[in-house]
Design an enzyme around this catalytic site. Structure first.
Site, mmCIF file in Angstrom:
data_model
loop_
_atom_site.group_PDB
_atom_site.id
_atom_site.type_symbol
_atom_site.label_atom_id
_atom_site.label_comp_id
_atom_site.label_asym_id
_atom_site.label_seq_id
_atom_site.Cartn_x
_atom_site.Cartn_y
_atom_site.Cartn_z
ATOM 1 N N GLY A 111 33.345 34.791 39.970
ATOM 2 C CA GLY A 111 33.609 33.920 41.110
ATOM 3 C C GLY A 111 34.102 34.735 42.297
ATOM 4 N N SER A 140 31.458 40.128 36.584
ATOM 5 C CA SER A 140 32.032 40.303 37.910
ATOM 6 C C SER A 140 33.556 40.133 37.891
ATOM 7 C CB SER A 140 31.365 39.312 38.887
ATOM 8 O OG SER A 140 31.773 39.553 40.207
ATOM 9 N N MET A 141 34.102 39.154 38.610
ATOM 10 C CA MET A 141 35.554 38.992 38.679
ATOM 11 C C MET A 141 36.149 38.549 37.353
ATOM 12 S SD MET A 141 36.378 40.127 41.535
ATOM 13 C CE MET A 141 38.132 39.779 41.484
ATOM 14 N N HIS A 165 30.287 45.044 38.847
ATOM 15 C CA HIS A 165 29.404 45.423 39.944
ATOM 16 C C HIS A 165 30.200 45.405 41.236
ATOM 17 C CE1 HIS A 165 28.066 40.953 40.789
ATOM 18 N NE2 HIS A 165 29.371 41.121 40.796
ATOM 19 N N ASP A 215 24.546 46.398 38.892
ATOM 20 C CA ASP A 215 25.107 45.617 37.781
ATOM 21 C C ASP A 215 25.170 46.511 36.541
ATOM 22 O OD1 ASP A 215 25.098 43.558 39.537
ATOM 23 O OD2 ASP A 215 23.418 42.473 38.629
#
Length: 237
Positions: A111, A140-141, A165, A215
């Site tokens: 997010g 991600s987060m 990433h 990624d």
């Protein structure tokens, strides 16, 4: 929380009064009729108490019940609402009892950067250790929050997937709180995230930057070797 969340019964705690704190009334002369009436009243009171006990049992959402035993869940995209919910629960549980460790289960596509930093900061601010456990994917987060768990208390389940990433840098993409950031602010946030990855993984800044250009997907054992987690969960080996 997702639509269709199951509910479970929960007995609501009721404060217990101390009978010694209330003085007992002085006994009065009794007759047989009064004794019979009082016995009937006692039976009624017992039935009433039983009904009251039944009324104290409530059906609550499963995630609410689990939060009472310090189990929190990031099981969807890290939106403003979800981030605020997790941050609020962490703060409440810390105030309620700061000796009991908290457990954050993660299965999320990630997010916003600001939301992720908020959850990360709160996990560092509360007094008890926060265990982070990846049970599906941490993208991600979500991977950043996973890496932010307490030392030696970050776990990835055997078949989970972790991906890091480069944080989003376009000023026209992302949550509203990030759209207003200009280029310098975005670069600052990205630099903060890179520095925290360096602290939490033990990798050099150059390695972190290179791996975050694209990624970078990792299995649970690879994430352990990289330093994102400390152990692989049930079924390791």
């Amino acid at each position: 929380m997702p639509v269709g969340v199951p509910k479970v019964p929960y007995i609501m705690p009721v404060p217990i009064t101390d009978p010694e704190s209330e003085p007992e009334p002085e006994p009065e002369p009794k007759d047989e009729d009064e004794d019979e009436d009082k016995d009937k009243d006692k039976d009624k009171d017992k039935d009433k108490d039983k009904d009251d006990d039944d009324d104290r049992e409530e059906w609550i959402e499963l995630y609410d019940r689990l939060s009472r035993i310090r189990s929190l869940f990031l099981f969807e995209e890290l939106s403003d609402e979800i981030a605020n919910n997790i941050i609020g629960l962490m703060a409440f549980l810390n105030i309620d009892d700061n000796t009991q460790e908290q457990f954050l289960f993660i299965h999320s596509p990630g997010g916003g950067m600001i939301n992720g930093l908020g959850v990360y900061d709160m996990s560092q601010a509360v007094l008890p250790d926060v265990h982070t456990l990846c049970v599906g994917e941490a993208i991600s987060m979500a991977a950043f929050i996973l890496a932010g768990g307490a030392d030696n208390k970050r776990t990835a389940f055997p078949h989970s997937a972790i991906m890091i990433h480069q944080p989003r840098t376009s000023p026209y993409e992302g949550p509203p709180c990030e759209v207003v950031l200009d280029g310098e602010d975005m670069d600052l946030v990205r630099s903060i995230i890179e520095d925290l990855y360096v602290q939490r993984t033990g990798q050099s800044l150059s390695v972190i930057r290179e791996d975050m250009i694209r990624d970078s997907f990792m299995t649970a054992p690879e994430a352990k070797d990289y330093g994102l987690v400390d152990s692989v969960g049930v079924g390791e080996g």
